[in-house]
Motif scaffolding. Structure first.
Motif, mmCIF file in Angstrom:
data_model
loop_
_atom_site.group_PDB
_atom_site.id
_atom_site.type_symbol
_atom_site.label_atom_id
_atom_site.label_comp_id
_atom_site.label_asym_id
_atom_site.label_seq_id
_atom_site.Cartn_x
_atom_site.Cartn_y
_atom_site.Cartn_z
ATOM 1 N N PHE A 99 40.107 0.225 -38.732
ATOM 2 C CA PHE A 99 41.527 0.522 -38.487
ATOM 3 C C PHE A 99 42.204 -0.689 -37.840
ATOM 4 O O PHE A 99 43.277 -1.109 -38.230
ATOM 5 C CB PHE A 99 41.695 1.715 -37.533
ATOM 6 N N GLN B 156 46.073 -0.787 -38.427
ATOM 7 C CA GLN B 156 46.450 0.627 -38.484
ATOM 8 C C GLN B 156 46.222 1.206 -37.089
ATOM 9 O O GLN B 156 45.095 1.520 -36.708
ATOM 10 C CB GLN B 156 45.607 1.345 -39.542
ATOM 11 N N GLY C 104 47.883 3.834 -35.514
ATOM 12 C CA GLY C 104 48.411 5.160 -35.204
ATOM 13 C C GLY C 104 49.923 5.168 -35.364
ATOM 14 O O GLY C 104 50.463 4.413 -36.170
ATOM 15 N N GLY D 155 47.251 5.683 -39.067
ATOM 16 C CA GLY D 155 46.041 5.733 -38.238
ATOM 17 C C GLY D 155 45.097 6.659 -38.969
ATOM 18 O O GLY D 155 44.892 6.493 -40.176
#
Ligand SMILES: NC(=O)c1ccc[n+]([C@@H]2O[C@H](COP(=O)([O-])OP(=O)(O)OC[C@H]3O[C@@H](n4cnc5c(N)ncnc54)[C@H](O)[C@@H]3O)[C@@H](O)[C@H]2O)c1
Length: 317
Positions: free
Chosen positions: A267, A272, A274, A280
């Motif tokens: 992530f 990414q 959230g 997320g």
């Protein structure tokens, strides 16, 4: 107590300032530049308007409250004549330590400095201070004006007087203060919260259920009970014989990762993050974030109203 200074005007700084001003104290908040003042003022006004909307403040009270919050881009002005300092700058040991060195040159030795760190223990934070006896952690939760708990973590060098002053300030702020007696990373709340996150990620990774169902299994079961009974009291209600039997076969099967999971690293590599990046575990649109934010705020306000009926700010039992 007249003046409380807050250093850092981000997510936590402005909601801690709101907590202070809501309790009729003067909140002086240091922001790094005018752009930040503008952003924090906007967020503060939005939160105050919500309190008016839900009947926790009248229009006139909200005007007076906002007058008790003073923003400044001068650290000297922020700290002049202050009686208590709360630091809410980024979760970075180096930034925090450097700031304390500077702050100590601007205030008398008796003024307490409290860090809002999410989980860095006290002693490493105060290791290079001139007067480490004045240093303590007060971990407020987000949003600070709606979540009653503050974890108080003294370090080896923290004086009894600093602990006493801190508890008095938190009582004035109508907070539920819990004293953390040992300097463990993450204190109490984040240790428990991250134990849950680690297991939730594991269940998702192993394909046990979808992310939606894993979240639902918490929000609509243990999440419904936890506002009344914490984990230890819940175990008493379950029956310790039953809890023992479950622990015996379950503990050995629980996730015991000692590093952030690989999917978390991925992530981060893809930026990414959230809601702040729009992606997320879930894909986020502005209107969904607003809707969930509002629902969460509304529920937290209902809890505060219930607390007020019971007589908030005191430890029961
Ligand atoms: N966000 C949360 O949910 C949450 C909850 C509890 C505790 N905390 C902790 O509170 C602290 C602040 O977190 P946040 O979420 O408000 O971060 P944030 O990034 O929203 O705000 C930090 C602010 O500090 C400012 N800043 C940076 N360097 C500074 C310096 N040297 N002097 C003064 N200001 C400086 C930044 O400009 C920013 O406005 C962190 O230690 C964090 O771990 C965060």
């Amino acid at each position: 107590m007249n003046k409380i200074s807050i250093i850092g005007a981000g997510t936590m700084g402005h909601s801690i300032a709101l907590t202070v001003a809501w309790r009729h104290l003067s909140a002086h908040i240091y922001a790094v530049d005018e752009k930040e003042v503008e952003r924090a003022t906007g967020s503060l006004r939005k939160k105050v308007n919500t309190l008016v909307q839900y009947g926790l403040l009248t229009g006139e009270e909200s005007t007076q409250l906002l007058q008790r919050v003073r923003f400044t881009t001068s650290l000297v002005d922020c700290l002049k004549g202050t009686e208590f300092i709360i630091e809410a700058v980024p979760e970075n040991l180096g930034i925090k330590k450097e700031l304390y060195r500077l702050v100590e040159t601007l205030i008398p030795p008796h003024v307490p400095i409290a860090s809002n760190t999410s989980g860095i223990p006290t002693s490493p934070l105060s290791s290079e201070m001139l007067y480490p006896e004045r240093f303590i952690i007060t971990h407020f939760w987000n949003p600070a004006h709606l979540i009653p708990l503050v974890e108080v973590v003294p370090g080896k060098a923290t004086s009894e007087e600093t602990v006493k002053q801190t508890m008095e300030v938190l009582a004035l702020l109508d907070k539920k203060a819990v004293l953390v007696k040992k300097e463990v990373p993450g204190f109490i709340g984040n240790r428990l919260q991250f134990a849950l996150l680690r297991e939730a990620q594991y269940l998702l990774r192993e394909g046990v259920a979808s992310k939606e169902d894993i979240d639902l299994a918490v929000t609509h079961s243990i999440g419904r009970r936890l506002p009344v009974t914490g984990p230890l009291m819940s175990a008493d209600f379950t029956g310790l014989d039953v809890a023992y039997a479950i622990s015996e076969y379950l503990y050995k099967d629980l996730c015991n990762d000692t590093k952030p999971a690989a999917d978390m690293t991925q992530f981060l590599e893809k930026n990414q993050l959230g809601i702040k990046s729009g992606q997320g575990f879930y894909l986020w649109h502005e209107e969904d974030i607003d809707e969930i934010d509002k629902r969460r705020e509304q529920l937290l306000i209902e809890f505060l109203k219930l607390d007020a009926q019971k007589g908030s700010g005191k430890h029961e039992g």
